[in-house]
Structures are given as C-alpha cells and as structure tokens.
Design a protein around this motif. Structure first.
Motif, PDB file in Angstrom:
ATOM      1  N   ILE A 192       0.871  -1.378  -0.124  1.00 29.68           N
ATOM      2  CA  ILE A 192       0.017   0.097  -0.154  1.00 29.68           C
ATOM      3  C   ILE A 192       0.863   1.309   0.133  1.00 29.68           C
ATOM      4  N   LYS A 193       1.968   1.212   0.817  1.00 25.94           N
ATOM      5  CA  LYS A 193       2.896   2.518   0.858  1.00 25.94           C
ATOM      6  C   LYS A 193       3.275   2.641  -0.477  1.00 25.94           C
ATOM      7  N   GLU A 194       3.888   1.588  -1.072  1.00 25.73           N
ATOM      8  CA  GLU A 194       4.530   1.719  -2.425  1.00 25.73           C
ATOM      9  C   GLU A 194       3.458   2.256  -3.345  1.00 25.73           C
ATOM     10  N   HIS A 195       2.246   1.803  -3.303  1.00 27.52           N
ATOM     11  CA  HIS A 195       1.277   2.355  -4.339  1.00 27.52           C
ATOM     12  C   HIS A 195       0.956   3.706  -4.108  1.00 27.52           C
ATOM     13  N   ALA A 251      -4.614   5.583  -6.241  1.00 26.92           N
ATOM     14  CA  ALA A 251      -5.732   5.605  -5.317  1.00 26.92           C
ATOM     15  C   ALA A 251      -5.710   4.213  -4.757  1.00 26.92           C
ATOM     16  N   CYS A 252      -5.749   3.563  -3.237  1.00 32.08           N
ATOM     17  CA  CYS A 252      -5.869   2.542  -2.982  1.00 32.08           C
ATOM     18  C   CYS A 252      -6.922   2.171  -2.145  1.00 32.08           C
ATOM     19  N   ILE A 253      -7.526   0.993  -2.849  1.00 30.41           N
ATOM     20  CA  ILE A 253      -8.725   0.560  -2.162  1.00 30.41           C
ATOM     21  C   ILE A 253      -8.489  -0.579  -1.235  1.00 30.41           C
ATOM     22  N   LYS A 307     -11.553   9.379  -8.745  1.00 27.15           N
ATOM     23  CA  LYS A 307     -11.383   9.901 -10.114  1.00 27.15           C
ATOM     24  C   LYS A 307      -9.940   9.712 -10.705  1.00 27.15           C
ATOM     25  N   ASN A 308      -8.926   9.335  -9.705  1.00 32.30           N
ATOM     26  CA  ASN A 308      -7.692   8.953 -10.203  1.00 32.30           C
ATOM     27  C   ASN A 308      -7.605   7.725 -11.227  1.00 32.30           C
ATOM     28  N   ASP A 309      -6.998   7.631 -12.406  1.00 32.01           N
ATOM     29  CA  ASP A 309      -6.928   6.743 -13.300  1.00 32.01           C
ATOM     30  C   ASP A 309      -6.272   5.393 -12.801  1.00 32.01           C
ATOM     31  N   LYS A 310      -5.354   5.673 -11.886  1.00 32.11           N
ATOM     32  CA  LYS A 310      -4.648   4.538 -11.362  1.00 32.11           C
ATOM     33  C   LYS A 310      -5.271   4.055 -10.078  1.00 32.11           C
ATOM     34  N   SER A 366      -7.952  -1.300 -12.830  1.00 25.22           N
ATOM     35  CA  SER A 366      -7.310  -1.348 -11.574  1.00 25.22           C
ATOM     36  C   SER A 366      -6.506  -2.490 -11.476  1.00 25.22           C
ATOM     37  N   ILE A 367      -5.377  -2.265 -10.440  1.00 26.82           N
ATOM     38  CA  ILE A 367      -4.585  -3.552 -10.167  1.00 26.82           C
ATOM     39  C   ILE A 367      -5.440  -4.083  -8.882  1.00 26.82           C
ATOM     40  N   ILE A 368      -5.639  -5.400  -9.060  1.00 25.58           N
ATOM     41  CA  ILE A 368      -6.207  -6.338  -7.988  1.00 25.58           C
ATOM     42  C   ILE A 368      -5.200  -7.110  -7.304  1.00 25.58           C
ATOM     43  N   ASP A 369      -4.930  -6.911  -6.199  1.00 26.82           N
ATOM     44  CA  ASP A 369      -3.697  -7.735  -5.575  1.00 26.82           C
ATOM     45  C   ASP A 369      -4.406  -8.468  -4.257  1.00 26.82           C
ATOM     46  N   ASP A 370      -4.989  -9.502  -4.705  1.00 24.85           N
ATOM     47  CA  ASP A 370      -5.519 -10.476  -3.542  1.00 24.85           C
ATOM     48  C   ASP A 370      -4.451 -10.839  -2.405  1.00 24.85           C
TER      49      ASP A 370
END
Ligand code: F3S
Length: 288
Positions: free
Chosen positions: A115-118, A124-126, A161-164, A192-196
C-alpha cells in the motif's frame, strides 16, 4: 459416530512466530519489564492466558484503538500483535521510550508495504477489510487517503477519479466473498490492479472447508474474535452443512450432538491443537 478431521489444522506460520516472540521475551532476563501485549497478540483466549501466566500483561479495552491503548503503558516493553500496527503507533511507542517487540505477521507487513509503495506511485488505494478489526486499523492508519471498504455497497459509493487504482485486502477474509468484491472493483475500475493478499493459511483452510465431506454437523474450533476462524464457519454454512463455532470442549453444546452420526471438525489458524484433540477425544468417548 464418524469423526473427520478437516486438514490442515494447527497454528499458521504467523501465529507460531508471534507466540514464540512473546514466550522468548518473557524468558529473557535482559528485556525491559514489564512486558505488555498491545491488544491480544493473536485471537485465542487460551494462548493469551498461557502468556499471562508467564507474566505478560494484556492491554485491551473494547472500542479503544491501539494508539489510545498505548496511553496505558508508560515503561517496559510493548509487543505489537500479529495483526500489525499503524506507523503512528510505532512512532508513539518510540517517543514514549518503550522497547518494542514487533510480532506482526510477515503477510500483514507485505500488505502495509504494498500500500505504501502504491500510494507513493500516486495510486488511489482501495483496501477491503472488516470494520474495527486490528489488522485493518493498522493498515488504514498508514494514510487517510486509503479507501476502506467492507461490502459491494461500499465499492459502489466510492467515486475515485484517479486513473490509477490499486486494490488489496485484509489477509484473513473469505476467499469467496472477496472475489465478488474484487470483481465489482474491476467492473467499475477496469484498469485497476487487483492484489489479493488473503494468506495461504487462510486459503487452504477455507478450500478444505469448501471440499469437506457431507456430515450431520461441522464443528469449527476457535476464538470468536478470530477473523480466519469466523470465515471457516461461514464457508461451512455456505457449503450447506449445519455448523457450530466453539472455543473449547467446555463450550460444546451437548444437545447439538443428538442424532449426529457424522461429524467434521476444523479449527482456526490460532487455535492450539490440544484444544481440538480434547474435543475429538470426548467425541470418541461417546462411542464407547
Ligand atoms: Fe499471518 Fe495468515 Fe496466520 S495473515 S497470522 S499467516 S492466518
């Protein structure tokens, strides 16, 4: 009565590591005393009571965050639980001059780092998790920019709204429910990047529950605060098998065994093996 022990069982690596750190600290004369656990080091009352017998003091109060619980510790050593803590808790413990033993599970630490890295890369982190769970408290405390969600409805009400977009999760969620939430994130934010990040111990135990043989009753053994234990219970219910969650032999409702011929038994990743063995021995004794 046919008793089927659903494997794997026993402590996961993170729990083994955390308990060992606490026990080693209690036996080490050079460690600054008293030794406190900031919240339960893992969610199992039997383990906590064993550690308290070694002199470790549990600091917890319903509704109080780890950050506020720290106000109750003014000297000695503080152990951070396997669920991890936010950077603010770390900083405050240091400022108070406390010695720190960090028993955060490596899988949880990995989520913090990702999360810190992204966030640093402008994503935008979910983060999908359970409200008021200490693991989520630690992650959300990293930044007030994290979008914390627990349900599909929460996802729908986000308006990023962020594309990333980067999406990850608490390590001990249901693999089945989490997939549905990730699918919804992917539908709304296709790039989105999904990181389970559901850990391996949680995954293999839930798969075993899903594939358990038919039975009249499934007993899940573990603490009612334990997230991975509660998810084993819900996977078993979804599988269509009558299921009970008990902490130990004492809490087994004897009436639940009436007319039962086939029993499956599972346990959370923080449940000591001897607790399950006691229950199995009791069930076997009923056959005689
Ligand atoms: Fe860690 Fe998973 Fe166990 S997150 S504490 S390995 S249940």
């Amino acid at each position: 009565m046919i008793i089927h022990k659903i494997e794997p069982q026993g402590y996961c690596g993170g729990v083994t590591h955390a308990i060992k750190m606490a026990m080693d600290a209690a036996k080490n004369d050079s460690i600054s005393k008293p030794i406190y656990m900031l919240g339960q080091i893992i969610h199992n009352s039997h383990v906590i009571s064993d550690l308290e017998k070694l002199g470790i003091i549990t600091i917890e109060e319903k509704g109080l965050s780890r950050l506020l619980l720290l106000d109750k510790i003014n000297k000695g050593t503080v152990i951070f639980s396997a669920h991890g803590v936010s950077p603010l808790v770390y900083k405050k413990a240091k400022e108070k001059g406390l010695s720190i033993i960090d028993a955060t599970c490596p899988y949880v630490l990995l989520v913090h780092n990702k999360i810190k890295e992204h966030l640093d890369l402008g994503y935008a982190c979910i983060y999908i998790g359970t409200k008021n769970h200490p693991e989520c408290e630690g992650v959300i405390g990293i930044s007030d920019k994290i979008h914390f969600v627990s349900t599909i409805e929460d996802i729908k009400s986000l308006n990023i709204k962020n594309d990333k977009v980067y999406a990850t999760n608490q390590t001990t969620l249901s693999i089945f429910e989490t997939k549905i939430i990730f699918d919804e994130i992917k539908r709304i934010y296709p790039n989105s990047i999904i990181d389970d990040k559901i850990c391996n111990a949680t995954t293999v135990r839930q798969m075993a529950m899903e594939n358990q043989p038919d039975a009249d009753l499934c007993i899940v053994v573990g603490d009612k605060k334990s997230s991975n234990t509660k998810k084993l219970y819900s996977v078993s219910i979804e599988r269509g098998i009558k299921t009970i969650l008990i902490e130990d032999l004492k809490s087994l409702p004897k009436e639940s065994l009436i007319g039962v011929k086939k029993i499956n038994i599972s346990s959370g990743a923080s449940t000591p093996s001897y607790i399950v063995d006691e229950i199995i021995d009791y069930l076997k004794s009923l056959e005689n």
